[in-house]
Scaffold this active site. Sequence first.
Site, PDB file in Angstrom:
ATOM      1  N   ASP A   1     -15.829  -3.534  -0.112  1.00  0.00           N
ATOM      2  CA  ASP A   1     -15.365  -3.162   1.224  1.00  0.00           C
ATOM      3  C   ASP A   1     -16.598  -2.991   2.094  1.00  0.00           C
ATOM      4  O   ASP A   1     -17.457  -2.155   1.810  1.00  0.00           O
ATOM      5  CB  ASP A   1     -14.555  -1.867   1.153  1.00  0.00           C
ATOM      6  CG  ASP A   1     -13.353  -2.002   0.221  1.00  0.00           C
ATOM      7  OD1 ASP A   1     -12.813  -3.116   0.108  1.00  0.00           O
ATOM      8  OD2 ASP A   1     -12.956  -1.004  -0.406  1.00  0.00           O
TER       9      ASP A   1
ATOM     10  N   ASP B   1       0.855  -1.187   0.000  1.00  0.00           N
ATOM     11  CA  ASP B   1       0.000   0.000   0.000  1.00  0.00           C
ATOM     12  C   ASP B   1       0.890   1.236   0.000  1.00  0.00           C
ATOM     13  O   ASP B   1       1.762   1.364   0.863  1.00  0.00           O
ATOM     14  CB  ASP B   1      -0.886   0.032   1.254  1.00  0.00           C
ATOM     15  CG  ASP B   1      -1.916  -1.096   1.280  1.00  0.00           C
ATOM     16  OD1 ASP B   1      -1.898  -1.937   0.363  1.00  0.00           O
ATOM     17  OD2 ASP B   1      -2.726  -1.129   2.222  1.00  0.00           O
TER      18      ASP B   1
END
Length: 241
Positions: free
Chosen positions: A131, A10
């Site tokens: 998500d 990330d």
Amino acid sequence: MSLTLLPAVDVRDGKAVRLRQGESGSETDYGSPLEAARTWAESGAEWIHLVDLDAAFGTGNNRDQLRAIVKELGDKVNIEMSGGVRDDASLDAALEAGAARVNIGTAALENPDWTASVIKKYGDRVAVGLDVRGHTLAARGWVKEGGDLFETMAFLDSVGCSRYVVTDVARDGMMSGPNIDLLREVAERTDAKVTASGGISKLDDLRAIKELADLGVDSAILGKSLYARAFTLEEALEVAR
């Protein structure tokens, strides 16, 4: 059946970071994204999950860093790109950089017609990130609600989505174990493949996910567990096989 593992890199402000529950400002800095990606490739990863957090949060992008990673490692590992892919320009940039697969998140909720068109055009090179908090989807870097999980899936299934990346937001980066019930629920309702994401903290978590293989859960993203050295990627790959 074996489980495909995708170590995550990330990227925020040009650095490899991990967030807690996806919250901007909760970053732990792990240094060079390219170094991290190299480490996972050298440890035997077949896939790497690259996330542009700035693009996801709308605070810029790290396209140059991601492109450099794909340029160096793209012939050794498959690269899945995620973060801020919401239109033709950002999708084309990711595919042209050499991504084997691109995850679409917020756009699937906010622009379903466009999402349907790119699924039709690119097939299994496009996955949709779901998500989730409870059964409610989270959008825009998880700061907005995005509708009902199963209503969204029904639409995406109808337009041919071939893969979902399912993240329980409450567990992401928390090392509290994956939400096996959620993964089972999603997998039982779709013919698409499912990638598990969020909460994995021990090798037994991978064994539990592997038990869902017959339902179509065929892969898992590893983040905090690797960076916090809960186990090595080599150990995880051994379990996954």
